[in-house]
Design a protein around this motif. Sequence first.
Motif, mmCIF file in Angstrom:
data_model
loop_
_atom_site.group_PDB
_atom_site.id
_atom_site.type_symbol
_atom_site.label_atom_id
_atom_site.label_comp_id
_atom_site.label_asym_id
_atom_site.label_seq_id
_atom_site.Cartn_x
_atom_site.Cartn_y
_atom_site.Cartn_z
ATOM 1 N N ILE A 118 0.863 -1.182 0.000
ATOM 2 C CA ILE A 118 0.000 0.000 0.000
ATOM 3 C C ILE A 118 0.899 1.231 0.000
ATOM 4 O O ILE A 118 1.555 1.531 1.001
ATOM 5 N N PHE A 119 0.936 1.915 -1.139
ATOM 6 C CA PHE A 119 1.764 3.123 -1.262
ATOM 7 C C PHE A 119 0.918 4.317 -0.870
ATOM 8 O O PHE A 119 -0.176 4.534 -1.396
ATOM 9 N N THR A 120 1.454 5.103 0.082
ATOM 10 C CA THR A 120 0.647 6.191 0.618
ATOM 11 C C THR A 120 1.508 7.411 0.884
ATOM 12 O O THR A 120 2.660 7.465 0.450
ATOM 13 N N ASP A 121 0.933 8.410 1.561
ATOM 14 C CA ASP A 121 1.691 9.642 1.775
ATOM 15 C C ASP A 121 2.437 9.669 3.101
ATOM 16 O O ASP A 121 2.997 10.681 3.477
ATOM 17 N N THR A 122 2.443 8.552 3.848
ATOM 18 C CA THR A 122 3.333 8.468 5.001
ATOM 19 C C THR A 122 4.233 7.256 4.777
ATOM 20 O O THR A 122 3.916 6.404 3.944
ATOM 21 N N ASP A 123 5.329 7.179 5.524
ATOM 22 C CA ASP A 123 6.267 6.085 5.254
ATOM 23 C C ASP A 123 6.015 4.854 6.110
ATOM 24 O O ASP A 123 6.857 3.970 6.172
ATOM 25 N N GLY A 124 4.869 4.797 6.777
ATOM 26 C CA GLY A 124 4.553 3.592 7.539
ATOM 27 C C GLY A 124 3.563 3.878 8.652
ATOM 28 O O GLY A 124 2.915 4.924 8.680
ATOM 29 N N ILE A 125 3.469 2.917 9.568
ATOM 30 C CA ILE A 125 2.584 3.040 10.729
ATOM 31 C C ILE A 125 3.436 3.497 11.914
ATOM 32 O O ILE A 125 4.507 2.940 12.144
ATOM 33 N N TYR A 126 2.952 4.449 12.647
ATOM 34 C CA TYR A 126 3.706 5.013 13.771
ATOM 35 C C TYR A 126 3.109 4.611 15.112
ATOM 36 O O TYR A 126 1.958 4.171 15.190
ATOM 37 N N THR A 127 3.912 4.782 16.169
ATOM 38 C CA THR A 127 3.457 4.473 17.524
ATOM 39 C C THR A 127 2.236 5.303 17.905
ATOM 40 O O THR A 127 1.447 4.901 18.746
ATOM 41 N N THR A 128 2.119 6.491 17.326
ATOM 42 C CA THR A 128 0.909 7.288 17.427
ATOM 43 C C THR A 128 0.956 8.310 16.297
ATOM 44 O O THR A 128 1.911 8.310 15.511
ATOM 45 N N ASP A 129 -0.047 9.160 16.169
ATOM 46 C CA ASP A 129 -0.089 10.119 15.068
ATOM 47 C C ASP A 129 1.080 11.112 15.175
ATOM 48 O O ASP A 129 1.122 11.927 16.096
ATOM 49 N N LEU A 143 7.011 2.003 13.183
ATOM 50 C CA LEU A 143 7.130 0.596 13.554
ATOM 51 C C LEU A 143 7.598 -0.193 12.337
ATOM 52 O O LEU A 143 7.165 0.068 11.218
ATOM 53 N N ASP A 144 8.483 -1.179 12.559
ATOM 54 C CA ASP A 144 8.909 -2.040 11.441
ATOM 55 C C ASP A 144 7.830 -3.076 11.156
ATOM 56 O O ASP A 144 7.563 -3.413 10.007
ATOM 57 N N VAL A 145 7.251 -3.591 12.230
ATOM 58 C CA VAL A 145 6.264 -4.668 12.126
ATOM 59 C C VAL A 145 5.123 -4.382 13.090
ATOM 60 O O VAL A 145 5.355 -3.908 14.197
#
Length: 420
Positions: free
Chosen positions: A177-188, A198-200
């Motif tokens: 899923i290509f999006t405008d952030t580079d991944g999922i974060y611990t919070t916003d 987070l890596d995983v």
Amino acid sequence: MDHERPRPIVAVKFGGTSVGDIERIRKVAARVQRMVDDGHAVALTVSAMGRSTDALVATAREITSRPDRRELDMLMATGEQVSIALVTMALQHQGVRARSFTGAQAGFLTDGQFGYARIVRVDAAPLRRAFEEVDVAVVAGFQGVDARGELTTLGRGGSDTTAVALAAALGAKECEIFTDTDGIYTTDPHQVPDATKLDVIDYDEMLELAALGARVLHPRSVWYARRYGVRIHVRSSFSFATGTIVTRTAGTQEARMRTEKPVTGVALDTSHARINVVGVPDEPGVAAAIFSALGEAGVSADMIIQGVPGAGDSRQQMSFTVPLDLADDAVEAVRPALERLGGGEVSADADVAKLSIVGIAIGSTPGLAGRLFAAVSRSGANIEMIATSEVRISVIIPKDRAQEALQAVHDAFGLGRTEA
Ligand code: ASP
Ligand code: MG
């Protein structure tokens, strides 16, 4: 040419920002061309350009505040049809063999719930056939067709679900899923600047974070990925860096790390209102009557607490949370139920926020609730409600204190960037 083995298929999705203008559409085409050059057939899901779905909804509302849901789907689905055609033209212009598909053409059969249809089945045959002639199938996200042939949409943000469902149907192990952030974060990270990527993340953690308002992935896409064992790689469309992998972590090194650091993320959700019911008789059947009335009005309550009446007190009170846009419906549904029960007042409070810690090891780690409550109280917020599950602990706090509380909780669980 190797006719024995079909090319491996990759499933990828580019979101609205990534196809926001012609320059970006060219960049997407270039990136997808590399995948083709690497020997892949590409199932490419795209969203509508930029904020164009919002613009379509706003246009409908210029005519009526309550547009017919079938017609609204007909309108919203046009956004993706614009982007699939343009992305396909850009690919073709670069010499890539590509063809666009509406949801119906790509085999997406849904139920008939306009505006939030669920996928019933994805027939992979049309795309498999297409891959005999083209390298890229460009599929309109967020739409399908029901058994009557009616066009449906999957709920706002639903292109993620299209992409993951396609990956599953085509037997791809991963969906990028290509999006405008580079991944999922611990919070916003917009709210807490030292949030870390987070890596995983486990499916179950991501489901909680998605549902709790981390707007990166459509919750149903994660549900789908978990059910069909598709790994999701959330990554930036503007860089080649690795993003965050959403997968099952049970039994892995990742899961072992979770026992040492059981809180993976913190979510703040301000999309709910608190409904307060006071002065109802303290008798059997009261909760049933109130929640049946809510159910009939199509409102589902989330956190529920019931106060314990004091000695000699025969009146009961309870509170629960509902989606903000359904708060008025909830009050209107409960009021007549209270009249039938012989009294009581109902009111809505929109100035609340839900703060949650999320992690798959939360239920098996003692002491986390205490640390959460201590951090919240240090930030000056009063805890109004509490709810827990195996993978999260949530508190309801006043909205005007939410920002400080979020930062305090993020710090308390050591989720911030550590100085080198
Ligand atoms: N275009 C749709 C929306 O804005 C679907 C999506 O972007 O995922 O909600
Ligand atoms: Mg999205």
